[in-house]
Design a protein around this motif. Structure first.
Motif, PDB file in Angstrom:
ATOM      1  N   ALA A  21       0.834  -1.209   0.000  1.00  0.00           N
ATOM      2  CA  ALA A  21       0.000   0.000   0.000  1.00  0.00           C
ATOM      3  C   ALA A  21       0.869   1.258   0.000  1.00  0.00           C
ATOM      4  O   ALA A  21       0.870   2.017  -0.958  1.00  0.00           O
ATOM      5  N   GLY A  22       1.643   1.460   1.049  1.00  0.00           N
ATOM      6  CA  GLY A  22       2.471   2.669   1.126  1.00  0.00           C
ATOM      7  C   GLY A  22       2.160   3.444   2.387  1.00  0.00           C
ATOM      8  O   GLY A  22       1.144   3.201   3.045  1.00  0.00           O
ATOM      9  N   PHE A  23       3.020   4.394   2.689  1.00  0.00           N
ATOM     10  CA  PHE A  23       2.899   5.116   3.960  1.00  0.00           C
ATOM     11  C   PHE A  23       2.424   6.553   3.786  1.00  0.00           C
ATOM     12  O   PHE A  23       2.580   7.352   4.698  1.00  0.00           O
ATOM     13  N   THR A  24       1.879   6.876   2.640  1.00  0.00           N
ATOM     14  CA  THR A  24       1.358   8.236   2.455  1.00  0.00           C
ATOM     15  C   THR A  24      -0.120   8.145   2.090  1.00  0.00           C
ATOM     16  O   THR A  24      -0.556   7.131   1.523  1.00  0.00           O
ATOM     17  N   PRO A  25      -0.904   9.189   2.403  1.00  0.00           N
ATOM     18  CA  PRO A  25      -2.324   9.155   2.025  1.00  0.00           C
ATOM     19  C   PRO A  25      -2.509   8.939   0.515  1.00  0.00           C
ATOM     20  O   PRO A  25      -3.433   8.246   0.098  1.00  0.00           O
ATOM     21  N   HIS A  26      -1.598   9.494  -0.298  1.00  0.00           N
ATOM     22  CA  HIS A  26      -1.732   9.324  -1.754  1.00  0.00           C
ATOM     23  C   HIS A  26      -1.609   7.844  -2.137  1.00  0.00           C
ATOM     24  O   HIS A  26      -2.410   7.320  -2.917  1.00  0.00           O
ATOM     25  N   ALA A  27      -0.593   7.161  -1.557  1.00  0.00           N
ATOM     26  CA  ALA A  27      -0.398   5.744  -1.879  1.00  0.00           C
ATOM     27  C   ALA A  27      -1.596   4.919  -1.414  1.00  0.00           C
ATOM     28  O   ALA A  27      -2.030   3.979  -2.107  1.00  0.00           O
ATOM     29  N   VAL A  28      -2.146   5.265  -0.247  1.00  0.00           N
ATOM     30  CA  VAL A  28      -3.328   4.543   0.261  1.00  0.00           C
ATOM     31  C   VAL A  28      -4.514   4.768  -0.684  1.00  0.00           C
ATOM     32  O   VAL A  28      -5.257   3.837  -1.008  1.00  0.00           O
ATOM     33  N   ALA A  29      -4.662   6.006  -1.156  1.00  0.00           N
ATOM     34  CA  ALA A  29      -5.771   6.315  -2.069  1.00  0.00           C
ATOM     35  C   ALA A  29      -5.643   5.520  -3.365  1.00  0.00           C
ATOM     36  O   ALA A  29      -6.629   4.979  -3.872  1.00  0.00           O
ATOM     37  N   VAL A  30      -4.421   5.400  -3.889  1.00  0.00           N
ATOM     38  CA  VAL A  30      -4.209   4.635  -5.129  1.00  0.00           C
ATOM     39  C   VAL A  30      -4.566   3.166  -4.900  1.00  0.00           C
ATOM     40  O   VAL A  30      -5.115   2.496  -5.773  1.00  0.00           O
ATOM     41  N   THR A  31      -4.301   2.669  -3.699  1.00  0.00           N
ATOM     42  CA  THR A  31      -4.562   1.255  -3.401  1.00  0.00           C
ATOM     43  C   THR A  31      -6.054   0.954  -3.281  1.00  0.00           C
ATOM     44  O   THR A  31      -6.525  -0.076  -3.765  1.00  0.00           O
ATOM     45  N   TYR A  32      -6.810   1.875  -2.647  1.00  0.00           N
ATOM     46  CA  TYR A  32      -8.194   1.537  -2.305  1.00  0.00           C
ATOM     47  C   TYR A  32      -9.269   2.255  -3.123  1.00  0.00           C
ATOM     48  O   TYR A  32     -10.418   1.811  -3.135  1.00  0.00           O
ATOM     49  N   ALA A  33      -8.912   3.361  -3.793  1.00  0.00           N
ATOM     50  CA  ALA A  33      -9.956   4.127  -4.498  1.00  0.00           C
ATOM     51  C   ALA A  33     -10.438   3.364  -5.724  1.00  0.00           C
ATOM     52  O   ALA A  33      -9.703   2.574  -6.318  1.00  0.00           O
ATOM     53  N   SER A  34     -11.691   3.623  -6.105  1.00  0.00           N
ATOM     54  CA  SER A  34     -12.248   3.004  -7.313  1.00  0.00           C
ATOM     55  C   SER A  34     -11.562   3.599  -8.524  1.00  0.00           C
ATOM     56  O   SER A  34     -11.176   4.764  -8.516  1.00  0.00           O
ATOM     57  N   PRO A  35     -11.411   2.793  -9.602  1.00  0.00           N
ATOM     58  CA  PRO A  35     -10.842   3.362 -10.822  1.00  0.00           C
ATOM     59  C   PRO A  35     -11.718   4.505 -11.314  1.00  0.00           C
ATOM     60  O   PRO A  35     -12.947   4.404 -11.284  1.00  0.00           O
ATOM     61  N   GLU A  36     -11.089   5.594 -11.741  1.00  0.00           N
ATOM     62  CA  GLU A  36     -11.872   6.766 -12.169  1.00  0.00           C
ATOM     63  C   GLU A  36     -12.505   6.560 -13.536  1.00  0.00           C
ATOM     64  O   GLU A  36     -13.629   6.946 -13.785  1.00  0.00           O
TER      65      GLU A  36
END
Lengths: 180, 183
Positions: B38-53
């Motif tokens: 996942a990663g340790f930044t909010p951006h990396a977390v968002a890339v991991t869990y957000a729906s594809p745009e």
């Protein structure tokens, strides 16, 4: 106690092992489209009819119904076309990158993703030269990499080689039916 | 204080120490896994869990072709591990009960510490709120907006902080040398 045990067993069975990147996509692109310095994504948002045809023929539904061809150019000259195809197995997904020359012959294949569980099987199949057997295939050919290495590998590597064959076959059909 | 870890039988102190060490090991590997997938930044977390745009809700009547240029670096975005809704359901089902058990075990340790009632309440609340925030962030990132990834970021670090605080206080209170102790 029995419920607890069954829940734990179910959780373990349902837990698919994480994906492992064997080759990063940019590295695969550089190897499979050598010399290309311009890249284009050609996305085909499949109609119901085309999506159904692919599913019937190959048991394959591209992610979100979009089939993507990546083309590479060097000095405005076509270098080739590349597809990333995911094959879902009960042991997690395997992804293969298949590239074609401008004459639509297979230039090369790279296994880009596996899982923690399938990785050793993939490595064994690759060591037996699995990928050498795809070069030069035409879009109408049927890949036989798994058969070619069957006598050199164990059962699990043979199994995963068949899955790689499946991915290559999907790329061949996509190329023959949908490439411009 | 329901019981006092400072005065407890050495075997109980040893049990608590081993439990904390085991949790620490699990947290270290948990952190490693987060770094890998996942990663340790909010951006990396968002890339991991957000729906594809980019998502077409319905297939078009006729196959539609869209072509656009891309850079070599853009090929790398697909290498990031992502978690779809089904995997998130499975992750929630598997992890939340275990987080509850870990929070309860650490909460029992808190009950044996020489702390004011307010600090006791605060630590116990933090132990349970951290995993709630973690998973609430994942689900809200998935279903509502990638901005909620910050909740997962905060929740994850809060879990690590709560464990560190409880462990540090417990080890200090259980094992600190005091005057007049037998050698």
């Amino acid at each position: 106690m029995r419920t607890l045990f069954l829940s734990a067993a179910a959780a373990a069975l349902l837990h698919i092992t994480p994906t492992v990147i064997l080759v990063k996509r940019p590295d695969a692109v550089q190897q499979l489209l050598p010399g290309a310095d311009q890249f284009f994504a050609r996305e085909l948002h499949l109609s119901n009819v085309d999506a159904h045809r692919l599913h019937q023929l190959l048991d394959w539904s591209p992610e979100d119904g979009v089939l993507t061809f990546y083309t590479g150019r060097a000095d405005a000259k076509d270098v080739g076309t590349l597809l990333f195809v995911r094959v879902d197995t009960p042991h997690g997904p395997v992804e293969v990158a298949v590239s074609f020359t401008p004459q639509h012959l297979v230039r090369g294949v790279i296994v880009t993703k596996a899982t923690v569980e399938t990785r050793p099987w993939v490595v064994e199949a690759l060591r037996a030269g699995l990928l050498d057997h795809y070069r030069g295939l035409k879009p109408t050919d049927v890949p036989g990499g798994a058969d070619a290495i069957k006598n050199q590998v164990g059962e699990l590597a043979d199994y995963i080689a068949q899955e790689v064959d499946k991915g290559v076959r999907r790329a061949l059909v996509a190329m023959s039916d949908f490439a411009a | 204080m329901l019981y006092d870890l400072r005065q407890a039988d050495p075997r109980l102190k040893w049990l608590v120490t081993c439990l904390l060490a085991t949790f620490g090991l699990a947290y270290l590997f948990g952190g490693w896994m987060v770094g890998l997938f996942a990663g340790f930044t909010p951006h990396a977390v968002a890339v991991t869990y957000a729906s594809p745009e980019m998502h077409m809700a319905m297939p078009p009547g006729k196959t539609v072709v869209v072509e656009h240029p891309m850079t070599l670096q853009e090929f790398g975005t697909a290498d990031h591990h992502t978690v779809d809704r089904n995997l998130l359901v499975q992750d929630t089902h598997v992890h939340v009960p275990m987080y509850g058990v870990i929070a309860a075990a650490l909460g029992l340790v808190v009950l044996g510490l020489d702390l004011s009632a307010a600090w006791g309440y605060a630590l116990i609340t933090l132990l349970f709120a951290a995993p709630w925030l973690d998973f609430a962030g994942m689900w809200l990132t998935r279903l509502v907006s990638p901005h909620f990834a910050v909740l997962t970021f905060v929740g994850g670090w809060a879990m690590g902080a709560a464990y560190t605080v409880v462990t540090a206080i417990a080890l200090w209170q259980m094992w600190r040398p005091y005057r007049g102790a037998m050698p």
